[in-house]
Enzyme design. Sequence first.
Site, PDB file in Angstrom:
ATOM      1  N   TYR A  61      43.877  39.328  43.137  1.00 46.42           N
ATOM      2  CA  TYR A  61      44.890  38.190  43.001  1.00 46.42           C
ATOM      3  C   TYR A  61      46.117  38.979  42.162  1.00 46.42           C
ATOM      4  O   TYR A  61      47.152  38.058  42.057  1.00 46.42           O
ATOM      5  CB  TYR A  61      44.364  36.985  42.481  1.00 46.42           C
ATOM      6  CG  TYR A  61      43.480  36.428  43.386  1.00 46.42           C
ATOM      7  CD1 TYR A  61      43.609  35.936  44.561  1.00 46.42           C
ATOM      8  CD2 TYR A  61      42.139  36.555  42.925  1.00 46.42           C
ATOM      9  CE1 TYR A  61      42.419  35.690  45.326  1.00 46.42           C
ATOM     10  CE2 TYR A  61      41.090  36.198  43.506  1.00 46.42           C
ATOM     11  CZ  TYR A  61      41.284  35.610  44.589  1.00 46.42           C
ATOM     12  OH  TYR A  61      40.153  35.459  45.589  1.00 46.42           O
TER      13      TYR A  61
ATOM     14  N   ASP B 229      32.529  41.241  43.721  1.00 50.78           N
ATOM     15  CA  ASP B 229      33.631  40.213  43.217  1.00 50.78           C
ATOM     16  C   ASP B 229      33.399  39.668  41.971  1.00 50.78           C
ATOM     17  O   ASP B 229      32.176  39.495  41.643  1.00 50.78           O
ATOM     18  CB  ASP B 229      33.856  39.430  44.344  1.00 50.78           C
ATOM     19  CG  ASP B 229      35.146  38.378  44.491  1.00 50.78           C
ATOM     20  OD1 ASP B 229      35.011  37.672  43.326  1.00 50.78           O
ATOM     21  OD2 ASP B 229      35.829  38.531  44.876  1.00 50.78           O
TER      22      ASP B 229
ATOM     23  N   ASP C 222      41.940  24.195  46.162  1.00 46.52           N
ATOM     24  CA  ASP C 222      42.104  25.692  46.340  1.00 46.52           C
ATOM     25  C   ASP C 222      41.923  26.113  47.776  1.00 46.52           C
ATOM     26  O   ASP C 222      42.330  27.200  48.207  1.00 46.52           O
ATOM     27  CB  ASP C 222      40.935  26.270  45.412  1.00 46.52           C
ATOM     28  CG  ASP C 222      39.385  25.803  45.674  1.00 46.52           C
ATOM     29  OD1 ASP C 222      39.388  24.992  46.925  1.00 46.52           O
ATOM     30  OD2 ASP C 222      38.701  26.147  45.154  1.00 46.52           O
TER      31      ASP C 222
ATOM     32  N   HIS D  90      33.814  36.800  41.190  1.00 44.47           N
ATOM     33  CA  HIS D  90      33.019  35.437  41.115  1.00 44.47           C
ATOM     34  C   HIS D  90      31.922  35.503  42.124  1.00 44.47           C
ATOM     35  O   HIS D  90      31.722  36.340  42.985  1.00 44.47           O
ATOM     36  CB  HIS D  90      34.148  34.653  42.026  1.00 44.47           C
ATOM     37  CG  HIS D  90      35.498  34.356  41.519  1.00 44.47           C
ATOM     38  ND1 HIS D  90      36.567  35.583  41.598  1.00 44.47           N
ATOM     39  CD2 HIS D  90      35.860  33.512  40.613  1.00 44.47           C
ATOM     40  CE1 HIS D  90      37.737  35.075  40.862  1.00 44.47           C
ATOM     41  NE2 HIS D  90      37.248  33.855  40.315  1.00 44.47           N
TER      42      HIS D  90
ATOM     43  N   GLY E 240      36.692  27.850  47.683  1.00 47.34           N
ATOM     44  CA  GLY E 240      37.246  29.274  47.039  1.00 47.34           C
ATOM     45  C   GLY E 240      38.143  30.047  47.861  1.00 47.34           C
ATOM     46  O   GLY E 240      37.901  31.301  47.946  1.00 47.34           O
TER      47      GLY E 240
ATOM     48  N   HIS F 212      32.803  32.673  49.704  1.00 46.56           N
ATOM     49  CA  HIS F 212      32.336  31.350  49.197  1.00 46.56           C
ATOM     50  C   HIS F 212      32.017  30.068  50.152  1.00 46.56           C
ATOM     51  O   HIS F 212      31.609  29.136  49.752  1.00 46.56           O
ATOM     52  CB  HIS F 212      33.683  30.943  48.339  1.00 46.56           C
ATOM     53  CG  HIS F 212      33.779  31.550  47.077  1.00 46.56           C
ATOM     54  ND1 HIS F 212      32.711  32.010  46.181  1.00 46.56           N
ATOM     55  CD2 HIS F 212      34.716  32.493  46.280  1.00 46.56           C
ATOM     56  CE1 HIS F 212      33.081  32.759  45.057  1.00 46.56           C
ATOM     57  NE2 HIS F 212      34.276  32.864  45.285  1.00 46.56           N
TER      58      HIS F 212
ATOM     59  N   ASP G  81      38.798  41.607  41.521  1.00 49.98           N
ATOM     60  CA  ASP G  81      39.274  40.879  40.769  1.00 49.98           C
ATOM     61  C   ASP G  81      38.547  40.756  39.098  1.00 49.98           C
ATOM     62  O   ASP G  81      38.618  40.057  38.350  1.00 49.98           O
ATOM     63  CB  ASP G  81      39.449  39.250  41.224  1.00 49.98           C
ATOM     64  CG  ASP G  81      38.117  38.842  41.897  1.00 49.98           C
ATOM     65  OD1 ASP G  81      37.177  39.584  42.005  1.00 49.98           O
ATOM     66  OD2 ASP G  81      38.059  37.870  42.610  1.00 49.98           O
TER      67      ASP G  81
END
Length: 392
Positions: free
Chosen positions: A306, A173, A95, A175, A145, A137, A262
């Site tokens: 995204y 976020d 990633d 995440h 990330g 991240h 996201d």
Amino acid sequence: MDKAAYMYHPDSLKYVFHQNHPFDQRRLTLTRDLLQQVDALSIDQIFVPTELPDHHLLQQVHIPEYIDVVKQLSVEHPATKAMDHAAQYGLHQGDTPYFAGMHQSALSIAAGSVTAAQMVMEGQTTHALHLGGGLHHAMPQKGAGFCIYNDAALAIAHVREAYGARVLYIDTDVHHGDGVEMCFYTDPDVFTYSIHETGKYLFPGTGRVEERGAGEGFGFTVNLPLEPYTEDDSWLECFETTLHQVLERARPDLIISQHGCDAHALDPLSHLHCSMQIYREMPRMIHEAAHQWCEGRWVALGGGGYDIWRVVPRAWSLLWLEMSNHPLLQQIDQEPLLSLPEVWLERWQVESPVDLPRTWLDDVTRWEPIPRRDEITLSNRKICEIAATYLK
């Protein structure tokens, strides 16, 4: 009266892993163009950072070996030895693959966030927005990330060193904000609060409600992991309830918030089912908190997101409209399905692989209802109750 600064470094557009990577910096251009089309962003509000973080500041967050590897992998043709160590530092072909110019573009992003925090702390502006930032991240010893340097952590470290200020970091976020949390897990002067989808099914797999900090920082970390398919009402209920309690505990001199967008139902990398409504209401709550607790001092960063066509430009534009007290927000509140500017739609529909939304907010009456809504809401409330007990 509030003054808002829009931070932008052109080199942040060079932060590109590869053509088909989900981290797509065209979202910065889409957002800025939307704001300019509605006369919400003027030239005198845009600031370009002129100083990059020095090695001393970088080393407050990242270990020297990692910084050196990032530099070595940033050249057009890295040495074999550097490539052999890429996976060890998270810069492999997954990633977060290394790319030419990586160090310089990541440093320019860090510069935007550090400069934004500096301008706010020195009273040059009340609020500052840096949408290129929010790379939450990145760890001290590795990239992860889609994040190379942790600009949010670097901004916090600078504020702590230069001004001795207490910081509340709010991460919205989808995440978990694991990198920032890790950097300040033992620091009682940095309160980290992350609301995200549970890590049971989503990267990075952390952010449990039981993660509360360690040592002197115990009790200064709060995580709110929400169930997949959480919708607007439950998300906002959890955020508002917990935010008030967090503020009482944190008592910040500065709020730094991360605004990955996201958690939207259209985002391809997560499972929450929120609409644009949370991206209207949540910035308003943070804005009010900044004025109530720290004389308006507020730095907002970008982050994930995204679906760059249907979600990110609207969500990030709503954030700037809130920060800059733009009158368009009153129109949107009165008419939630107010149309987006036709010029913007025509310009970008040509490039978009999907039909662009026509309105600022989503018409959720057209969405399929979530069958487990009550169960999800109750589960999220239980998580909020656990978090609340930790805040007492």
